[in-house]
Design a protein around this motif. Structure first.
Motif, PDB file in Angstrom:
ATOM      1  N   SER A   7       0.826  -1.199   0.000  1.00  0.00           N
ATOM      2  CA  SER A   7       0.000   0.000   0.000  1.00  0.00           C
ATOM      3  C   SER A   7       0.866   1.257   0.000  1.00  0.00           C
ATOM      4  O   SER A   7       0.634   2.193  -0.775  1.00  0.00           O
ATOM      5  N   VAL A  37       1.706   4.119  -3.288  1.00  0.00           N
ATOM      6  CA  VAL A  37       1.530   5.578  -3.278  1.00  0.00           C
ATOM      7  C   VAL A  37       2.825   6.321  -3.594  1.00  0.00           C
ATOM      8  O   VAL A  37       2.827   7.268  -4.392  1.00  0.00           O
ATOM      9  N   LYS A  50      -7.008   0.761  -6.582  1.00  0.00           N
ATOM     10  CA  LYS A  50      -7.553   1.679  -5.573  1.00  0.00           C
ATOM     11  C   LYS A  50      -7.011   3.089  -5.780  1.00  0.00           C
ATOM     12  O   LYS A  50      -7.739   4.077  -5.677  1.00  0.00           O
ATOM     13  N   LEU A  51      -5.712   3.168  -6.078  1.00  0.00           N
ATOM     14  CA  LEU A  51      -5.078   4.475  -6.260  1.00  0.00           C
ATOM     15  C   LEU A  51      -5.599   5.187  -7.498  1.00  0.00           C
ATOM     16  O   LEU A  51      -5.744   6.418  -7.497  1.00  0.00           O
ATOM     17  N   GLN A  57      -8.601   5.025  -8.604  1.00  0.00           N
ATOM     18  CA  GLN A  57      -9.898   5.575  -8.219  1.00  0.00           C
ATOM     19  C   GLN A  57      -9.724   6.842  -7.380  1.00  0.00           C
ATOM     20  O   GLN A  57     -10.422   7.849  -7.597  1.00  0.00           O
ATOM     21  N   GLN A  58      -8.788   6.805  -6.435  1.00  0.00           N
ATOM     22  CA  GLN A  58      -8.533   7.984  -5.602  1.00  0.00           C
ATOM     23  C   GLN A  58      -8.001   9.141  -6.439  1.00  0.00           C
ATOM     24  O   GLN A  58      -8.390  10.295  -6.259  1.00  0.00           O
ATOM     25  N   TRP A  59      -7.092   8.815  -7.363  1.00  0.00           N
ATOM     26  CA  TRP A  59      -6.493   9.844  -8.205  1.00  0.00           C
ATOM     27  C   TRP A  59      -7.549  10.498  -9.110  1.00  0.00           C
ATOM     28  O   TRP A  59      -7.529  11.715  -9.310  1.00  0.00           O
ATOM     29  N   GLN A  60      -8.457   9.678  -9.636  1.00  0.00           N
ATOM     30  CA  GLN A  60      -9.518  10.221 -10.483  1.00  0.00           C
ATOM     31  C   GLN A  60     -10.361  11.219  -9.686  1.00  0.00           C
ATOM     32  O   GLN A  60     -10.725  12.295 -10.180  1.00  0.00           O
ATOM     33  N   GLY A  61     -10.652  10.874  -8.426  1.00  0.00           N
ATOM     34  CA  GLY A  61     -11.401  11.779  -7.566  1.00  0.00           C
ATOM     35  C   GLY A  61     -10.644  13.072  -7.313  1.00  0.00           C
ATOM     36  O   GLY A  61     -11.225  14.166  -7.300  1.00  0.00           O
ATOM     37  N   GLU A  62      -9.336  12.943  -7.110  1.00  0.00           N
ATOM     38  CA  GLU A  62      -8.503  14.124  -6.866  1.00  0.00           C
ATOM     39  C   GLU A  62      -8.493  15.044  -8.084  1.00  0.00           C
ATOM     40  O   GLU A  62      -8.612  16.260  -7.972  1.00  0.00           O
TER      41      GLU A  62
END
Length: 368
Positions: free
Chosen positions: A181, A185, A246-247, A249-254
């Motif tokens: 994890s 990142v 997972k990253l 998805q988080q990056w797309q949100g960012e």
């Protein structure tokens, strides 16, 4: 310490581990195995190893076995070696950048009857590769992650730390999933972003021929890691698939958040966004080595005249300071240009700065 260490894979990492062990424990026997016979010969000639292994059967006589091969190859070799008659107390480890699959396989293949496995990941590297680039100080002040998963492997991890004392690394024990994890990142995903930025520029180049010329400066610097070994990164991304998904998805949100701020022309939020990023980045440790090899660059203001590069490199050669890369950033007639010199360590960079300012009398500066 009268022990025998078998290192499978004699590239930069494997070779540097061998040298650090030999430096701390000259009496330890280092046996090397590599599929490339020329690499084996070079390792023996350079004194990186004491002897060459003709096959993986040499593992049967080893007290420690270190896999210093790409993750996919390590998994293959682990399965092959587990079928051999290993010493009951042999300690087995690896240096891979992903730990989930390696740790699970190691726990499955190696039990109390044929040794114990401890996942490992020295977070250090260089912009050079191969056994000829190996050096004992490569891991100095770097984090060296170990991922024990049982009481037996935790005890083995402590013995590994003793064996690897000469690395002068900072050892940290992590759960394999926690390791994947974190590295996802701070290492794996940044490589994806860098490659994506370069691909974006490559596509633009088709309609805007000036792209590559304008990208020769800062853009080229911030995407340096996109020049990493593609085969290695293919394997790493596939091995750390779940964390990377997972990253994404988080990056797309960012990025959606940033896009919204721009669409709404929210100046205050945009300012705060970059301010908070700057504050966190400025607070990161400067001298500690991390998951991505650091670039120890020294910039030199030099006059534009023939022989200037040989003059600078000549002074550094006299002091036996090795340069890993050299580049002229800007030179125009009758003004000063900028020479960027890259070094393997902060110590080498500081020595170079003193050398150049003392002998050549040129101004130097850093860009952190």
């Amino acid at each position: 310490m009268q022990k025998s260490v078998l290192i499978l894979g004699l590239g930069l990492i494997g070779g540097s581990i061998a040298l650090s062990i030999k430096q701390e424990y000259p009496q330890v026997s280092i046996i090397g195995y590599d599929r490339d016979e020329n690499t084996l010969k070079a390792a023996k000639k350079l004194g990186v190893i004491d002897d060459k292994a003709e096959s993986i059967v040499a593992a049967e006589e080893a007290d420690y076995i270190i896999f210093s091969t790409p993750v996919i190859q390590t998994l293959e070799l682990m399965n092959q070696i587990s079928t051999l008659s290993l010493k009951r107390d042999v300690i087995i480890t690896d240096v891979g950048s992903t730990k989930g699959s390696i740790a699970a396989e190691g726990e499955r293949l190696f039990t109390g009857s044929n040794g114990v496995f401890v996942g490992g990941h020295p977070m250090a590297g260089s912009h050079k590769s191969g056994v000829t680039a190996a050096r004992a100080r490569l891991f100095e002040n770097a984090f060296y992650i170990l991922t024990p998963t049982s009481k037996e492997s935790a005890e083995a991890a402590e013995k590994l730390k003793v064996l690897l004392k000469g690395t002068n690394a900072h050892f940290i024990d992590l759960d394999p999933q926690q390791h994947d994890s974190l590295t996802g990142v701070i290492s794996h995903f940044p490589h994806v972003i860098a490659a994506g930025l370069v691909r974006q520029a490559e596509i633009l180049q088709e309609s805007q021929p000036l792209t590559s010329r304008l990208a020769a400066g800062g853009f080229r610097d911030i995407t340096r890691i996109a020049s990493s070994n593609p085969a290695m990164w293919r394997d790493i991304l596939l091995q750390n698939k779940e964390e990377l998904l997972k990253l994404f998805q988080q990056w797309q949100g960012e990025m959606d958040y940033v896009r919204t701020m721009i669409e709404e022309e929210d100046a205050a939020k945009i300012y705060t966004y970059f301010l908070e990023a700057k504050q966190f980045r400025d607070g990161l440790p400067v001298k500690t080595k991390g998951a991505i090899p650091a670039f120890y660059d020294l910039y030199v203001d030099v006059p534009d005249y023939p022989g200037i590069i040989s003059e600078i490199t000549g002074y550094l050669a006299e002091e036996e300071i090795s340069i890993t890369n050299i580049r002229i950033i800007e030179t125009r007639e009758e003004i000063y240009g900028v020479l960027r010199l890259s070094f393997q360590s902060e110590a080498d960079r500081m020595r170079a700065q003193r050398c150049i300012e003392t002998k050549a009398k040129y101004d130097t500066f850093f860009m952190e």
